[in-house]
Each structure stands twice: as C-alpha cells, then as structure tokens.
Design a protein around this motif. Structure first.
Motif, short mmCIF file in Angstrom:
data_model
loop_
_atom_site.label_atom_id
_atom_site.label_comp_id
_atom_site.label_asym_id
_atom_site.label_seq_id
_atom_site.Cartn_x
_atom_site.Cartn_y
_atom_site.Cartn_z
N VAL A 101 -56.26 -41.69 -43.86
CA VAL A 101 -55.81 -42.07 -42.24
C VAL A 101 -55.34 -43.33 -42.27
O VAL A 101 -54.54 -43.85 -41.25
N ARG A 102 -55.95 -44.14 -43.11
CA ARG A 102 -55.73 -45.79 -42.90
C ARG A 102 -54.23 -46.18 -42.83
O ARG A 102 -53.88 -46.94 -42.11
N PRO A 103 -53.02 -45.52 -43.50
CA PRO A 103 -51.79 -45.68 -43.48
C PRO A 103 -51.34 -45.68 -42.22
O PRO A 103 -50.23 -46.11 -41.73
N ILE A 104 -51.87 -44.83 -41.31
CA ILE A 104 -51.15 -44.57 -39.91
C ILE A 104 -51.21 -45.56 -38.96
O ILE A 104 -52.53 -46.36 -38.62
N PRO A 105 -50.26 -46.07 -38.52
CA PRO A 105 -50.51 -47.45 -37.41
C PRO A 105 -51.09 -46.80 -36.35
O PRO A 105 -51.24 -45.93 -35.88
N ALA A 106 -52.12 -47.58 -35.75
CA ALA A 106 -53.14 -47.28 -34.83
C ALA A 106 -52.14 -47.03 -33.49
O ALA A 106 -52.73 -46.10 -32.71
N ILE A 107 -51.00 -47.71 -33.44
CA ILE A 107 -50.26 -47.29 -32.08
C ILE A 107 -49.43 -46.01 -32.43
O ILE A 107 -49.28 -45.59 -31.23
N ALA A 108 -49.49 -45.49 -33.38
CA ALA A 108 -49.03 -44.06 -33.43
C ALA A 108 -49.96 -43.10 -32.90
O ALA A 108 -49.28 -41.93 -32.63
N LEU A 109 -51.22 -43.33 -32.97
CA LEU A 109 -52.18 -42.58 -32.47
C LEU A 109 -52.33 -42.53 -30.70
O LEU A 109 -53.19 -41.69 -30.30
N VAL A 110 -51.59 -43.22 -30.09
CA VAL A 110 -51.55 -43.05 -28.60
C VAL A 110 -51.42 -41.68 -28.19
O VAL A 110 -52.02 -41.50 -27.25
N GLY A 123 -58.75 -44.30 -24.01
CA GLY A 123 -57.88 -44.09 -25.13
C GLY A 123 -57.27 -45.39 -25.49
O GLY A 123 -57.14 -45.68 -26.91
N ILE A 124 -57.18 -46.39 -24.88
CA ILE A 124 -56.93 -47.67 -25.26
C ILE A 124 -57.92 -48.34 -25.92
O ILE A 124 -57.58 -49.27 -27.17
N VAL A 125 -59.24 -48.20 -25.53
CA VAL A 125 -60.28 -48.90 -26.37
C VAL A 125 -60.34 -48.11 -27.68
O VAL A 125 -60.45 -48.93 -28.68
N PHE A 126 -60.01 -46.94 -27.77
CA PHE A 126 -59.99 -46.19 -28.87
C PHE A 126 -59.07 -46.79 -29.99
O PHE A 126 -59.17 -46.89 -30.93
N ILE A 127 -57.71 -47.02 -29.42
CA ILE A 127 -56.60 -47.62 -30.30
C ILE A 127 -57.04 -49.02 -30.59
O ILE A 127 -56.76 -49.17 -31.75
N THR A 128 -57.80 -49.81 -29.74
CA THR A 128 -58.22 -50.89 -30.21
C THR A 128 -59.16 -50.82 -31.19
O THR A 128 -59.15 -51.55 -32.41
N PHE A 129 -60.18 -49.84 -31.25
CA PHE A 129 -61.18 -49.69 -32.31
C PHE A 129 -60.60 -49.35 -33.53
O PHE A 129 -60.69 -49.79 -34.73
N VAL A 130 -59.55 -48.36 -33.69
CA VAL A 130 -58.89 -48.11 -34.72
C VAL A 130 -58.49 -49.10 -35.52
O VAL A 130 -58.28 -49.48 -36.88
N ALA A 131 -57.32 -50.00 -34.66
CA ALA A 131 -56.69 -51.05 -35.35
C ALA A 131 -57.63 -51.97 -35.96
O ALA A 131 -57.22 -52.34 -37.25
N ALA A 132 -58.84 -52.48 -35.21
CA ALA A 132 -59.66 -53.22 -36.05
C ALA A 132 -60.60 -52.77 -37.26
O ALA A 132 -60.95 -53.47 -37.97
#
Length: 256
Positions: A101-110, A123-132
């Motif tokens: 999962v790590r190589p997938i850009p967080a923004i691609a999970l939108v 959803g935005i909080v989730f994207i922020t969580f994955v990014a960090a």
C-alpha cells in the motif's frame, strides 16, 4: 544566533525583490514572468484577505483537518512502527500489506475515500492520515531497529522486564528518528490535504486557492500558495520544537 536570523531575513528579502523586479518588468525569456502577479499585488491582496472572516474560516478548516489526521497518524504510525520492528511474527504478518500500500500516493485514494466515507470532511481527514502515516511508520521502524543491542542487553542483565526495555530503552532511543518521521509526515500531510481540498472540499485553503484559479484571480492563487507555505512552516516548526524538547538529553549533534 542574531547573524543566522539576519541571513534568513536577507535571503527572503532578496527572493521577494527578485520576484518584484522580474514580474514588474515583464521579463519574458524562457519563463513568462509577465503572466505572474507582482509581489506588491500579492501583498495587497494578502492584506485584504486578513480582514475577511472567510479567510480565517478556511484556515481553521485546513488546520482542523491537518490536526486530526496528523494526530491519528502519529499515534498509529509510531505504535505500529515499534511493533513491527520489535516482533518478527507481527512484522511478517503486517509488513507485506503495508509495503504494497505504501507506494500508492495518498491523493490517489481520494476516489476510495469518497466511496468509503459518508462525508467529504471524513474523507479529507483520511487522506491526511494516510499521507502522514507511512513516513512516521517507516522512520519509527528504522529508528527502533537501529538501536544498539547492547543497550537492551545491559538492562536485561540487571533484571529489566520487556516493559522496562520498551519504556526505558526503545522509546527514548528511537525518539530522534520518530520526530524525524513526524516532521516529514507533517510536510506530506499538507501537500495531500491541500490537494484533497481542491478535489472534494468545500472549505479550506486548498479549496479557496482552486476557486481563485477558476475565476482567473492569479493574485488570489499566489496568496493561497503563500498561506499554505506559511502554515506548513509553522506546523513543521512546532513538531521540530517538540522534538528538540523531548530529546534535550541527547548531544547537540544527535539532536539536530
């Protein structure tokens, strides 16, 4: 210390002056500076934005998303990083999935976030969580694995339990690496939360910056960019300050 601050101020002033000269003169070489707003125009727009309640509402929305997503990532990423590094069995169970999962850009999970969560905010909080999450996880894992085994052996020979090893050796020894991951995670989180706000948000600095672009308000776009940069620098500075305070017992070279 004073000399360092003078150099920093001079550097920023030189950048602003160069920006003003290139844009006000309409320089058009390979890059088209005549298309950009001048530094003075952006400063004037920024000053007007500071008088509007909408601006502070957007700041609050973005900071709330960053705060919640980053806090969750800090807790989960640090805990899981320690577990993966300390337990071979759990590492074998969890790490393969994480590495896929790590190589997938967080923004691609939108799109996935839009389908999974009932509101755009979640959803935005989730994207922020994955990014960090992943920078924190990886830095913590490497920091724990890099600890000298002699530290643990010394405590074991004095009758230390597994819990004491974790609390007195592993966590303190890994702190510099953990805070390094937190600092990187904060920067990546800002990149992704702004992108997510542009795609699916209704409030926030990213959303407002995109709105300015759609109406060809280029000074407003640059104001949004400057605001994002300032917010990112301040929040990263807070993380770095906490890191220095938490590792005051280290020599200066190791702490920095």
């Amino acid at each position: 210390m004073a000399r360092r601050w003078v150099l920093r101020v001079v550097s920023l002033a030189a950048g602003l002056l160069l920006w003003q000269v290139l844009t006000a003169s309409g320089v058009r070489l390979w890059l088209r500076f005549d298309q950009l707003p001048t530094a003075v125009e952006v400063a004037e727009r920024f000053a007007r934005q500071l008088t509007r309640a909408e601006f502070y509402g957007d700041l609050g929305s973005s900071l709330a998303r960053i705060g919640l997503g980053f806090l969750l990532a800090a807790v989960v990423g640090t805990a899981l990083g320690v577990v993966v590094a300390r337990s071979r069995v759990l590492g074998d169970l969890v790490q393969p999935l994480l590495e896929v999962v790590r190589p997938i850009p967080a923004i691609a999970l939108v799109p996935i976030a839009i389908l999974l969560f009932p509101t755009d905010e979640q959803g935005i909080v989730f994207i922020t969580f994955v990014a960090a999450f992943f920078p924190i996880l990886v830095s913590t894992r490497h920091a724990v694995r890099a600890l000298p085994t002699t530290w643990e052996d010394a405590l074991r020979t004095m009758g230390g339990s597994r819990r004491q090893v974790l609390v007195r050796v592993v966590l303190p020894g890994a702190l510099p690496g953990v805070f390094g991951g937190l600092s990187v995670g904060m920067g990546v989180a800002w990149i992704c939360v702004i992108s997510a706000e542009m795609i699916s948000g209704r409030y926030g600095v990213g959303y407002r910056t995109w709105q300015a672009y759609t109406v060809v308000d280029y000074p407003g776009v640059v104001v949004g960019m400057v605001t994002i940069g300032l917010l990112g620098r301040v929040t990263a500075g807070v993380v770095e300050l906490l890191g220095r305070r938490a590792t005051r017992w280290l020599p200066g070279e190791a702490r920095s």
